[in-house]
Design a protein around this motif. Structure first.
Motif, short mmCIF file in Angstrom:
data_model
loop_
_atom_site.label_atom_id
_atom_site.label_comp_id
_atom_site.label_asym_id
_atom_site.label_seq_id
_atom_site.Cartn_x
_atom_site.Cartn_y
_atom_site.Cartn_z
N LEU A 47 40.56 44.07 58.03
CA LEU A 47 39.50 44.82 57.84
C LEU A 47 39.05 44.96 58.55
O LEU A 47 37.98 46.19 59.11
CB LEU A 47 38.89 43.40 57.37
CG LEU A 47 39.98 43.10 55.73
CD1 LEU A 47 39.01 41.86 55.23
CD2 LEU A 47 40.22 44.08 55.05
N LEU A 51 34.23 42.71 49.72
CA LEU A 51 35.80 42.36 49.49
C LEU A 51 35.78 41.83 47.58
O LEU A 51 34.95 40.95 48.16
CB LEU A 51 36.13 41.65 50.29
CG LEU A 51 37.51 42.64 50.51
CD1 LEU A 51 37.82 43.46 51.16
CD2 LEU A 51 38.34 41.84 51.40
N TYR A 74 45.31 49.82 50.30
CA TYR A 74 44.55 50.61 51.07
C TYR A 74 45.41 51.37 52.38
O TYR A 74 46.18 50.19 52.39
CB TYR A 74 42.97 50.07 51.32
CG TYR A 74 42.19 50.19 50.35
CD1 TYR A 74 41.32 51.50 49.93
CD2 TYR A 74 42.10 48.90 49.26
CE1 TYR A 74 39.94 51.29 48.81
CE2 TYR A 74 41.03 49.25 48.59
CZ TYR A 74 39.95 49.86 47.79
OH TYR A 74 39.42 49.94 47.15
N TYR A 98 32.76 39.18 54.96
CA TYR A 98 33.26 40.28 53.92
C TYR A 98 32.51 40.91 52.66
O TYR A 98 33.58 40.46 51.69
CB TYR A 98 34.51 41.14 54.07
CG TYR A 98 35.56 41.01 55.06
CD1 TYR A 98 35.21 42.19 56.02
CD2 TYR A 98 35.98 39.88 56.12
CE1 TYR A 98 36.07 42.00 57.79
CE2 TYR A 98 36.63 39.91 56.94
CZ TYR A 98 36.75 41.10 57.90
OH TYR A 98 36.72 40.99 59.55
N ASP A 145 44.89 46.56 44.82
CA ASP A 145 43.94 46.56 45.88
C ASP A 145 44.70 46.89 47.27
O ASP A 145 44.24 46.25 48.62
CB ASP A 145 43.72 45.35 46.15
CG ASP A 145 44.44 44.28 46.41
OD1 ASP A 145 45.76 44.59 46.11
OD2 ASP A 145 44.08 43.22 45.75
N LEU A 182 38.03 51.54 54.42
CA LEU A 182 39.77 50.73 54.29
C LEU A 182 40.64 52.37 54.61
O LEU A 182 41.85 52.22 54.07
CB LEU A 182 39.61 49.51 53.35
CG LEU A 182 39.53 48.57 53.56
CD1 LEU A 182 39.87 47.59 52.03
CD2 LEU A 182 39.24 48.15 54.87
N GLU A 241 32.21 48.52 53.42
CA GLU A 241 32.67 48.58 52.52
C GLU A 241 34.57 48.92 52.27
O GLU A 241 35.50 49.44 53.01
CB GLU A 241 31.91 50.34 51.40
CG GLU A 241 32.01 50.56 52.22
CD GLU A 241 31.10 52.10 51.93
OE1 GLU A 241 30.86 53.27 52.44
OE2 GLU A 241 29.57 51.56 51.79
N THR A 242 34.96 49.06 50.80
CA THR A 242 35.85 49.64 51.03
C THR A 242 37.35 50.48 50.99
O THR A 242 37.80 51.36 51.58
CB THR A 242 37.00 49.31 49.76
OG1 THR A 242 35.05 49.81 48.58
CG2 THR A 242 36.45 48.49 48.40
N HIS A 299 43.27 54.85 49.19
CA HIS A 299 43.07 53.96 48.18
C HIS A 299 44.48 54.00 47.26
O HIS A 299 44.82 55.25 46.74
CB HIS A 299 41.80 53.84 47.38
CG HIS A 299 42.25 52.57 46.12
ND1 HIS A 299 41.18 52.30 45.07
CD2 HIS A 299 43.03 51.95 46.02
CE1 HIS A 299 42.29 51.45 44.35
NE2 HIS A 299 42.93 50.87 45.06
#
Length: 511
Positions: free
Chosen positions: A437, A417, A455, A414, A453, A446, A442-443, A449
């Motif tokens: 994950l 991340l 999610y 990842y 951090d 997830l 990509e974030t 937000h």
């Protein structure tokens, strides 16, 4: 277990702290049908209010508790082996103050500490020159000599949850937010009434034996729920901690001698903070209402200010917490600081078995569980087995226990991340990180937000697999993100978890 159903089991465990969860894991792994009920969240009280240490207890040597220290030191290495993600080695610095304890006494104690438990994985103790060591930088100039030794740091609430998860995966029914309201004893078993603290629904359980692992509520459980007069030698002691912005750059912890004979720790905490604790105060109130008092906060500031060059003030404190420890007091009325951190298992066989767990500490929970089942081996027909020390806890199945190699592999898989998020998730979830994950690239994959951090993908995992139901469960027990999320962000987490998405996750978890 559906709260309207009747369920038969071999063992009903009352209490979802570290002892209850550890016993549930051990029993389920031996093939017993297990039900664990906890009136609040798992690790809601004492087990999430510790100093976060897996340690032998260096100061216990002064009270001649050699057997407890030996057992704890052996367990320190066992637990490091089965949970290398949530337990990490930590180097402690003990500055020497000649007026408090002579150097020869400290050296002798550290020699015993190195050798009592058959140390294999952690480095030995040594003397340090503080003017030449990074740990000397934040200390007062007059402190020139010290000692270094090893112990371990743990995510305490996660240790509880992982034991409960392993128990559930081996067939145990884990019932947070479920209170045992009554139990009727017969010769061959117990008929128990359980009640949900969420909606009030009741169910019945027929159990061959009960383990009372209610911690600071153990005596009250016997008196109020079972109608049995308790005469156990337990003293409730409150331990409080404070959290302040990080006080120094290096990764060592400190153990400071206080002028009253006690010791106080200062430990690197959650990357940007320092944890300071603990106190020992006799307590008589409701364990769920324990809080750090103004006097305790000042006491902890004063204790570390005797060593740090830059004073710590109560105004610097960003968070406090307190827990009530049920200490087994054989001498009845002993000084809170000197009462043993050992434990006692008291089996009542006047009919169906009832075993009460008194005392204990995080480090020895696994041996406590093994000894509990040994006590119940006759009435329950349990074969002798000590399997829990060789089987990894969920997420701890890291190849060769090499966490650094595992972390590097996660970073390769990842690469998008952020480093800080990678470290937090790998330390929290180990190999289970991939369940959070998945195939994300990509974030944005997830989900929503919430700040820092955190999610949506992590919230879903915690609700589906770790019994999280509220923002507090997530922000102060499954993680410590409550330290960095503001009140608006925390409210958004609560809204999501109690809204349609959260309801869906709870329904999925109950299936």
């Amino acid at each position: 277990m559906n709260m309207t159903e009747r369920q038969d089991c071999d063992l009903l465990i009352v209490g979802g702290g570290i002892n209850g969860a550890g016993i549930a894991r051990d029993a389920a792994g031996r093939g017993l049908k297990v039900v664990l009920c906890e009136q609040d969240d798992l690790a809601h009280h004492t087990s999430s209010a510790s100093t976060k240490l897996i340690h032998g207890g260096l100061r216990y040597l002064e009270h001649y508790e050699f057997a407890l220290v030996r057992k704890s030191l052996r367990e320190r290495e066992v637990l490091l082996g089965i949970a290398p993600h949530i337990i990490q080695p930590l180097r402690f610095i003990l500055p020497h103050v000649r007026q408090l304890r002579p150097a020869w006494m400290i050296r002798s104690g550290l020699f015993l500490y190195d050798h009592l438990g058959g140390r294999r994985k952690l480095p030995a103790s040594q003397g340090v020159r503080l003017r030449e060591h990074p740990a000397g930088e934040p200390l007062r100039p007059g402190l020139t000599k010290g000692f270094a030794y090893s112990d371990c740091w743990v995510q305490d609430a996660r240790l509880v949850v992982l034991n409960a998860m392993d128990a559930a995966e081996r067939g145990a029914a884990i019932l947070p937010r479920t209170r045992c309201t009554a139990a009727q004893r017969e010769q061959d078993g117990w008929t128990v009434t359980l009640q949900s603290t969420i909606d009030g629904r009741e169910s019945r359980v027929r159990a061959r034996a009960i383990v009372n692992a209610a911690g600071p509520w153990a005596s009250r459980f016997l008196d109020d729920r079972l109608g049995m007069h308790s005469d156990h030698d337990v003293q409730l002691v409150k331990g409080s901690h404070i959290v302040v912005p990080r006080l120094y750059k290096h990764d060592n912890a400190y153990i400071f001698q206080h002028t009253d004979g006690r010791i106080v720790f200062a430990i690197p905490y959650e990357r940007d903070f320092t944890l300071i604790g603990t106190t020992d105060v006799a307590y008589t109130g409701d364990p769920s209402a324990a809080e750090a008092s103004t006097e305790e906060v000042q006491y902890l500031c004063d204790a570390v200010n005797a060593y740090f060059a830059t004073p710590v003030r109560p105004a610097d404190v960003v968070h406090t917490y307190a827990g009530v420890r049920p200490l087994y007091d054989e001498e009845r009325g002993g000084n809170a600081a000197s009462i043993s951190r050992g434990y006692s298992l008291q089996l009542d066989r006047a009919g169906a078995p009832l075993l009460s767990v008194l005392g204990g500490k995080l480090t020895t929970y696994r041996t406590l569980a093994t000894e509990t089942l040994a006590e119940l081996s006759g009435p329950l027909g349990i074969e002798d087995a000590d399997w829990t020390g060789s089987c990894a806890l969920p997420g701890g199945d890291i190849t060769d226990g090499d966490f650094d190699a595992f972390l590097a592999d996660v970073r390769r898989r990842y690469p998008w991340l952020p480093d800080t998020m990678t470290e937090r998730l790998t330390h929290g979830y180990g190999t289970r990180i991939h369940r959070i994950l998945g195939d994300a690239r990509e974030t944005e994959h997830l989900g929503e937000h919430f700040g820092a951090d955190l999610y949506e993908a992590e919230l879903r995992y915690l609700m589906q697999h770790e019994w999280a139901m509220t923002a507090e469960d997530v922000l102060w027990r499954r993680t410590k993100l409550g330290l960095v999320l503001d009140s608006t962000e925390a409210a958004r987490v609560e809204t999501w978890m109690t809204g349609p998405a959260g309801v869906s996750e709870r329904e999925a978890a109950s299936r």
